[in-house]
Motif scaffolding. Structure first.
Motif, mmCIF file in Angstrom:
data_model
loop_
_atom_site.group_PDB
_atom_site.id
_atom_site.type_symbol
_atom_site.label_atom_id
_atom_site.label_comp_id
_atom_site.label_asym_id
_atom_site.label_seq_id
_atom_site.Cartn_x
_atom_site.Cartn_y
_atom_site.Cartn_z
ATOM 1 N N ARG A 241 0.668 -1.200 -0.148
ATOM 2 C CA ARG A 241 0.080 -0.014 -0.020
ATOM 3 C C ARG A 241 0.769 1.345 0.022
ATOM 4 N NH1 ARG A 241 -4.452 0.029 4.541
ATOM 5 N NH2 ARG A 241 -4.993 1.759 3.391
ATOM 6 N N TYR A 242 2.053 1.299 0.546
ATOM 7 C CA TYR A 242 2.815 2.456 0.766
ATOM 8 C C TYR A 242 4.113 2.278 0.265
ATOM 9 C CZ TYR A 242 -1.215 3.479 3.666
ATOM 10 O OH TYR A 242 -2.373 3.701 4.427
ATOM 11 N N ALA A 243 4.733 3.423 -0.208
ATOM 12 C CA ALA A 243 6.192 3.441 -0.643
ATOM 13 C C ALA A 243 6.844 4.533 0.014
ATOM 14 C CB ALA A 243 5.962 3.858 -2.302
ATOM 15 N N LEU A 244 8.254 4.246 0.207
ATOM 16 C CA LEU A 244 9.232 5.122 0.750
ATOM 17 C C LEU A 244 10.176 5.321 -0.428
ATOM 18 C CD1 LEU A 244 10.377 7.143 3.051
ATOM 19 C CD2 LEU A 244 11.693 5.055 3.752
ATOM 20 N N GLN A 245 10.134 6.476 -1.008
ATOM 21 C CA GLN A 245 10.953 6.900 -2.291
ATOM 22 C C GLN A 245 12.372 7.521 -1.799
ATOM 23 O OE1 GLN A 245 8.963 8.277 -5.734
ATOM 24 N NE2 GLN A 245 10.731 9.029 -6.765
ATOM 25 N N THR A 260 15.382 -4.847 8.866
ATOM 26 C CA THR A 260 15.541 -6.492 8.971
ATOM 27 C C THR A 260 14.456 -7.165 9.614
ATOM 28 O OG1 THR A 260 16.779 -6.272 10.805
ATOM 29 C CG2 THR A 260 18.015 -6.371 8.527
ATOM 30 N N ASP A 261 13.628 -6.517 10.708
ATOM 31 C CA ASP A 261 12.676 -7.200 11.355
ATOM 32 C C ASP A 261 11.350 -6.591 10.979
ATOM 33 O OD1 ASP A 261 13.018 -4.562 12.445
ATOM 34 O OD2 ASP A 261 12.518 -5.096 14.453
ATOM 35 N N ARG A 262 11.317 -6.008 9.810
ATOM 36 C CA ARG A 262 9.887 -5.567 9.437
ATOM 37 C C ARG A 262 9.548 -6.298 8.043
ATOM 38 N NH1 ARG A 262 9.214 -0.817 12.176
ATOM 39 N NH2 ARG A 262 11.055 -0.018 13.611
ATOM 40 N N ALA A 263 8.271 -6.288 7.572
ATOM 41 C CA ALA A 263 7.854 -6.893 6.255
ATOM 42 C C ALA A 263 7.985 -5.711 5.178
ATOM 43 C CB ALA A 263 6.562 -7.149 6.443
ATOM 44 N N ILE A 264 9.458 -5.425 4.904
ATOM 45 C CA ILE A 264 9.531 -4.251 4.045
ATOM 46 C C ILE A 264 10.252 -4.723 2.675
ATOM 47 C CG2 ILE A 264 11.147 -2.048 3.643
ATOM 48 C CD1 ILE A 264 10.584 -1.452 6.583
ATOM 49 N N ALA A 275 11.287 1.535 -0.793
ATOM 50 C CA ALA A 275 10.993 0.687 0.046
ATOM 51 C C ALA A 275 9.408 0.705 0.250
ATOM 52 C CB ALA A 275 11.442 1.152 1.443
ATOM 53 N N TYR A 276 8.981 -0.803 0.228
ATOM 54 C CA TYR A 276 7.489 -1.047 0.226
ATOM 55 C C TYR A 276 7.026 -1.731 1.365
ATOM 56 C CZ TYR A 276 8.114 0.341 -4.784
ATOM 57 O OH TYR A 276 8.374 1.106 -5.930
ATOM 58 N N ALA A 277 5.750 -1.213 2.069
ATOM 59 C CA ALA A 277 5.105 -2.053 2.948
ATOM 60 C C ALA A 277 3.723 -1.872 2.892
ATOM 61 C CB ALA A 277 5.942 -1.599 4.229
ATOM 62 N N ASP A 278 3.090 -2.674 3.753
ATOM 63 C CA ASP A 278 1.490 -2.420 4.073
ATOM 64 C C ASP A 278 1.328 -1.482 5.098
ATOM 65 O OD1 ASP A 278 0.406 -3.775 1.725
ATOM 66 O OD2 ASP A 278 0.964 -5.848 2.505
ATOM 67 N N ARG A 279 2.195 -1.333 5.933
ATOM 68 C CA ARG A 279 2.224 -0.597 7.172
ATOM 69 C C ARG A 279 2.784 0.647 7.115
ATOM 70 N NH1 ARG A 279 1.310 -2.150 12.366
ATOM 71 N NH2 ARG A 279 3.427 -1.382 13.053
ATOM 72 N N LEU A 280 2.188 1.811 7.042
ATOM 73 C CA LEU A 280 2.867 3.058 6.968
ATOM 74 C C LEU A 280 3.660 3.410 8.051
ATOM 75 C CD1 LEU A 280 2.767 5.951 5.675
ATOM 76 C CD2 LEU A 280 0.939 6.692 6.959
#
Length: 318
Positions: A241-245, A260-264, A275-280
């Motif tokens: 859902r979210y992107a860090l550009q 390392t400990d996150r779903a990114i 970097a992409y993740a479903d949690r903002l």
């Protein structure tokens, strides 16, 4: 001067375009590689992809300017390879190049084109007046082409393509290089055409254009379809859902260690890190080690989806 025959377009509930396993080869180069799709009447299909993906080649095959090497194709029930005039009688085309006569004024350019469709002068002048008003060019009747801005020329080419009341409108990158105001005006007019029943086939480099206009799209790469479907559904189902550009890839090692400990998930393209993740919140924490000018935190879009499918950005040169 040649005139297109007054064939009646075969309008029913069948798809306007039926393409099956279309292939186009230039020697050892395969520009279109087994492309299949259908376009229902009154809808807009977008072809997206980087330069050289095969979009324009596929467009030319559809309106009879290019010959396919293989596959089956019907447009309004006609094969463009054998019945190009029948297809052209039902189709308006907006190519990448404006191809306007710079020595003539706006009205004369439109009148000249109307003659190709066998439209008599009285009917043509009324139609020209309506179309120029529709594209907000009503005060430019007598203006020379060289006096028009780039956006005005583009709107005039679209108006010209509508002279024959086409049931299919083909646009090859219609808003490239135009300012946002003109782009939004063109988008508004294309929506109105689609609402009135005109079928639209569009190529574009702009994700927002495809997202705004297209009922369905095909993302192409090296002549093949790598993704296809409704743009909103593709983004919702096909990517986080979210992107860090991040504008500086040198921060990559620090960001990856922190994540390392996150779903990114990480991608690199065009000199930037994504970097992409479903949690903002996960991306907000990751952005904590960056300065505000070094990143953008946003929702994902079609270009992110294309990057995931192909490993490069939509506008990356091949």
């Amino acid at each position: 001067m040649p005139r297109f025959p007054a064939y009646i377009c075969r309008m029913n509930t069948d798809p306007v375009i039926k393409a099956y396993a279309i292939t186009k080869r230039y020697g050892t180069l395969t520009a279109v590689d087994g492309l299949s799709f259908q376009v229902p009447p009154g809808t807009c299909l977008g072809l997206l992809g980087p330069n050289g993906a095969g979009k324009t080649t596929m467009m030319k095959i559809i309106y009879g300017k290019g010959r396919r090497s293989g596959g089956d194709l019907q447009v309004f029930g006609y094969d463009p390879g054998r019945h190009a005039l029948d297809v052209k009688a039902c189709t308006g085309v907006v190519p990448q190049e404006d191809s306007l006569d710079a020595e003539l004024d706006v009205r004369s350019n439109m009148r000249l084109y109307a003659r190709f469709y066998g439209i008599n002068r009285q009917v043509a002048d009324k139609r020209i007046e309506e179309l120029l008003s529709f594209m907000e060019l009503g005060d430019k009747n007598t203006a020379r082409i060289r006096e028009l801005s780039g956006g005005m020329k583009r709107r005039l080419v679209i108006a010209r393509a509508l002279l024959g009341n086409p049931r299919l409108l083909i646009l090859d990158e219609p808003t490239t290089g135009l300012d946002p105001q003109v782009r939004h005006l063109i988008w508004d007019r294309l929506r109105k055409l689609r609402s009135s029943g005109t079928t639209i086939l569009l190529t574009t480099h702009y994700m927002d254009e495809a997202y705004q206009l297209c009922d369905s799209l095909i993302i192409m790469d090296h002549g093949k379809a790598v993704l296809e479907g409704n743009p909103r559904e593709l983004v919702e189902k096909g990517i986080e859902r979210y992107a860090l550009q991040v504008f500086d890839q040198e921060t990559g090692p620090d960001l990856r260690t922190r994540a390392t400990d996150r779903a990114i998930r990480f991608e690199e393209a065009g000199g930037m890190l994504y970097a992409y993740a479903d949690r903002l919140g996960d991306l907000e924490d990751l952005a904590g080690i960056l300065t505000a000018r070094d990143y953008v935190l946003r929702q994902t879009n079609l270009e992110d989806l294309f990057l995931r499918a192909t490993g490069k950005g939509l506008n990356d040169a091949q």
